[in-house]
Design an enzyme around this catalytic site. Structure first.
Site, mmCIF file in Angstrom:
data_model
loop_
_atom_site.group_PDB
_atom_site.id
_atom_site.type_symbol
_atom_site.label_atom_id
_atom_site.label_comp_id
_atom_site.label_asym_id
_atom_site.label_seq_id
_atom_site.Cartn_x
_atom_site.Cartn_y
_atom_site.Cartn_z
ATOM 1 N N ARG A 70 30.383 20.102 -14.991
ATOM 2 C CA ARG A 70 29.322 20.813 -14.881
ATOM 3 C C ARG A 70 28.544 20.028 -13.274
ATOM 4 N NH1 ARG A 70 24.608 23.910 -15.852
ATOM 5 N NH2 ARG A 70 24.775 26.423 -15.044
ATOM 6 N N ILE A 88 24.945 29.014 -9.437
ATOM 7 C CA ILE A 88 25.773 29.128 -10.587
ATOM 8 C C ILE A 88 25.760 29.278 -11.479
ATOM 9 C CG2 ILE A 88 24.674 26.658 -11.423
ATOM 10 C CD1 ILE A 88 27.511 25.720 -11.910
ATOM 11 N N SER A 89 26.517 30.503 -12.321
ATOM 12 C CA SER A 89 26.476 31.005 -13.156
ATOM 13 C C SER A 89 26.052 30.047 -14.864
ATOM 14 C CB SER A 89 27.488 31.936 -13.723
ATOM 15 O OG SER A 89 27.921 32.816 -12.833
ATOM 16 N N GLN A 90 25.130 30.517 -15.705
ATOM 17 C CA GLN A 90 24.987 30.280 -16.721
ATOM 18 C C GLN A 90 26.178 29.509 -18.036
ATOM 19 O OE1 GLN A 90 21.655 33.126 -19.243
ATOM 20 N NE2 GLN A 90 22.440 31.777 -20.860
#
Ligand code: SAM
Length: 212
Positions: A32, A58-60
């Site tokens: 990530r 950026i999503s969790q």
């Protein structure tokens, strides 16, 4: 790099209820930190959304995991993602063996992520444009994942979903939404399940929100 942090994140996702080993495995492998700006890299393995520039996120990781689990797809399935953003979600789907198609509306984000995919050798088909109208040319899709919040479920996306396919889409207000999981039973019949309390940036487009 960051192997220990990634393992801890996966452990954390298990505790929070993620069970699908193929999702957890992909999230253990995909780095990530390569998908976020350098300034926030030290936080890449915290279970939080992070800024990626241009007012986007950026999503969790937990959100990525729960949405990917909800798609419930086998390797080799065709998946359409709306909202490429950093490219992390698309990379997770690719790592799981999917054929990935992704649409991004912001040209700056689109070109930056295209460069990253090239650099990392990720074979993901990208399109610049309004994802609320889908990608007719490659339809039907076994799965559709919308990673921005929508006021309703775009009709074109419903049409482009294969029978027995699933769509995962946050639906609701401009700032909070309910994760909505649609299973297509037949051409005009869907089963719907819902998970409350998500917060996405808005889906802007013909069948989404107007730009502010
Ligand atoms: N999936 C992304 C990731 O892994 O980083 C996170 C996406 S971010 C929460 C939402 C993205 O959707 C933004 O990059 C935004 O520009 C994009 N977006 C918003 N409306 C869109 C639309 N109609 N079509 C395509 N992309 C859209």
């Amino acid at each position: 790099m960051y192997e220990k942090e990634r393992e801890e994140l996966i452990q954390n996702l298990r505790v929070k209820g993620i069970k699908d080993e193929s999702v957890l495995n992909a999230m253990l492998k995909v780095e990530r930190h390569l998908f976020v700006p350098e300034a926030v890299r030290p936080h890449a393995y915290n279970d939080i959304a992070l800024p990626i520039g241009y007012g986007q996120t950026i999503s969790q990781p937990f959100t990525v995991a729960i949405m990917t689990e909800a798609l419930n797809l086998k390797p080799n399935s065709k998946v359409l993602e709306i909202g490429t953003g950093s490219g992390y979600q698309a990379a997770i789907l690719l790592e799981m063996g999917m054929k990935v198609y992704t649409i991004e509306r912001n040209p700056d984000i689109y070109y930056r992520t295209q460069k990253l995919f090239d650099k990392l050798g990720l074979r993901i088909l990208m399109k610049l444009g309004d994802g609320t109208i889908g990608w007719e040319e490659y339809a039907p899709f076994d799965g559709i994942i919308v990673t921005a919040g929508s006021p309703s479920i775009p009709e074109k996306l419903k049409k482009q979903l294969a029978v027995n396919g699933r769509m995962v889409i946050p639906v609701g207000g401009r700032s909070t939404q309910t994760m909505t999981i649609l299973t297509k039973i037949s051409d005009d019949k869907f089963r719907i399940e819902k998970i409350p309390h998500f917060a996405f940036v808005p889906l802007i487009g013909r069948e989404g929100w107007k730009e502010e």
